[in-house]
Design an enzyme around this catalytic site. Structure first.
Site, PDB file in Angstrom:
ATOM      1  N   CYS A   1       0.782  -1.144  -0.064  1.00  8.67           N
ATOM      2  CA  CYS A   1       0.133  -0.039  -0.082  1.00  8.67           C
ATOM      3  C   CYS A   1       0.782   1.221   0.027  1.00  8.67           C
ATOM      4  O   CYS A   1       1.780   1.293   0.800  1.00  8.67           O
ATOM      5  CB  CYS A   1      -0.847  -0.107   1.305  1.00  8.67           C
ATOM      6  SG  CYS A   1      -1.937   1.417   1.544  1.00  8.67           S
TER       7      CYS A   1
ATOM      8  N   HIS B   1     -10.131   1.423   2.007  1.00 13.20           N
ATOM      9  CA  HIS B   1      -9.552   2.471   2.219  1.00 13.20           C
ATOM     10  C   HIS B   1     -10.576   3.831   2.557  1.00 13.20           C
ATOM     11  O   HIS B   1     -10.677   4.414   3.509  1.00 13.20           O
ATOM     12  CB  HIS B   1      -8.794   3.364   1.161  1.00 13.20           C
ATOM     13  CG  HIS B   1      -7.362   2.940   1.106  1.00 13.20           C
ATOM     14  ND1 HIS B   1      -6.428   3.111   2.224  1.00 13.20           N
ATOM     15  CD2 HIS B   1      -6.488   2.242   0.274  1.00 13.20           C
ATOM     16  CE1 HIS B   1      -5.336   2.594   1.945  1.00 13.20           C
ATOM     17  NE2 HIS B   1      -5.358   2.083   0.584  1.00 13.20           N
TER      18      HIS B   1
ATOM     19  N   HIS C   1      -8.889  -3.566  -2.013  1.00 15.59           N
ATOM     20  CA  HIS C   1      -7.982  -2.716  -1.370  1.00 15.59           C
ATOM     21  C   HIS C   1      -8.355  -1.235  -1.232  1.00 15.59           C
ATOM     22  O   HIS C   1      -8.365  -0.576  -0.206  1.00 15.59           O
ATOM     23  CB  HIS C   1      -6.562  -3.125  -1.904  1.00 15.59           C
ATOM     24  CG  HIS C   1      -5.447  -2.273  -1.318  1.00 15.59           C
ATOM     25  ND1 HIS C   1      -4.535  -2.839  -0.599  1.00 15.59           N
ATOM     26  CD2 HIS C   1      -5.337  -0.859  -1.155  1.00 15.59           C
ATOM     27  CE1 HIS C   1      -3.737  -1.891  -0.227  1.00 15.59           C
ATOM     28  NE2 HIS C   1      -4.180  -0.764  -0.553  1.00 15.59           N
ATOM     29  N   GLU C   2      -8.635  -0.862  -2.451  1.00 21.00           N
ATOM     30  CA  GLU C   2      -9.120   0.594  -2.587  1.00 21.00           C
ATOM     31  C   GLU C   2     -10.283   0.913  -1.821  1.00 21.00           C
ATOM     32  O   GLU C   2     -10.578   1.823  -1.092  1.00 21.00           O
ATOM     33  CB  GLU C   2      -9.080   1.076  -4.043  1.00 21.00           C
ATOM     34  CG  GLU C   2      -7.760   0.782  -4.810  1.00 21.00           C
ATOM     35  CD  GLU C   2      -6.645   1.457  -4.003  1.00 21.00           C
ATOM     36  OE1 GLU C   2      -6.831   2.346  -3.556  1.00 21.00           O
ATOM     37  OE2 GLU C   2      -5.395   0.843  -4.233  1.00 21.00           O
TER      38      GLU C   2
HETATM   39 ZN    ZN Z   1      -3.672   1.320  -0.187  1.00 19.36          ZN
END
Ligand code: ZN
Length: 194
Positions: free
Chosen positions: A110, A156, A152-153
């Site tokens: 990341c 966030h 993953h995004e």
């Molecule tokens: Zn990330």
């Protein structure tokens, strides 16, 4: 404009990002933020960037997995990760659902946890519903590495980092990953204490 990427410990990375209205999506400041995020992702370089990573607690991500990144990787690695090019696109107010029950385990990193990597189990297949930069609805069905990038995004936007989901004994520096684990199996990395 290349923006500063916030690192783990910055409160904005742990906040739940707020959705954007249609008017907000179309306004000039959001369009400028999207362009700046695209430039920042290319500069890093990375395959995805979420607005909280550049200090904006908004449900907005940009994604692009360029053919030139993939060409540099060993063919075997590309095949097992099911990685293929993804053109640049924007996702706003995304809702993610997993499809199927299969997981995949691979090392990921990341830009906000710079210099580290770890094994993270992720759904192999997902569906994402959201909006693009023109405020048009979009539905994406993704598998393999693209599905991982989306998870993953979108994490966030909920204030979640991969370290919350990783196999913690595989939390390595990128240097040591390259030195000791790059060519070994995920099973070896996750079971290295056995
Ligand atoms: Zn990330």
């Amino acid at each position: 404009m290349v923006l500063k990427i916030r690192q783990a410990g910055e409160p904005v990375l742990r906040q739940k990002a707020r959705p954007l209205s249609t008017d907000e999506i179309l306004n000039r400041s959001t369009q400028e933020l999207i362009e700046a995020m695209r430039e920042t992702m290319h500069d890093a370089p990375g395959v995805g960037l979420a607005a909280p990573q550049v200090g904006f607690s908004l449900q907005l991500v940009v994604i692009e997995d360029q053919a030139e990144f993939i060409q540099k990787l060993p063919a075997e690695q590309v095949a097992e990760r099911e990685r293929s090019p993804v053109p640049f696109h924007v996702l706003i107010n995304p809702k993610l659902t997993r499809l199927g029950s299969e997981d995949a385990e691979f090392f990921e990193g990341c830009l906000s946890v710079a210099g580290f990597t770890a094994v993270v189990p992720r759904a192999k297949q997902v569906r994402v519903q959201g909006f693009n930069e023109k405020a048009e609805p979009v539905v994406i069905d993704a598998t393999g590495w693209y599905a991982r990038i989306l998870q993953h995004e979108i994490d966030h936007l909920g204030g979640v980092l991969y370290v919350d989901r990783m196999k913690s004994r595989t939390f390595f520096t990128q240097d040591n990953y390259g030195r000791h684990w790059k060519d070994r199996s995920i099973a070896e990395a996750t079971g290295y204490d056995e």
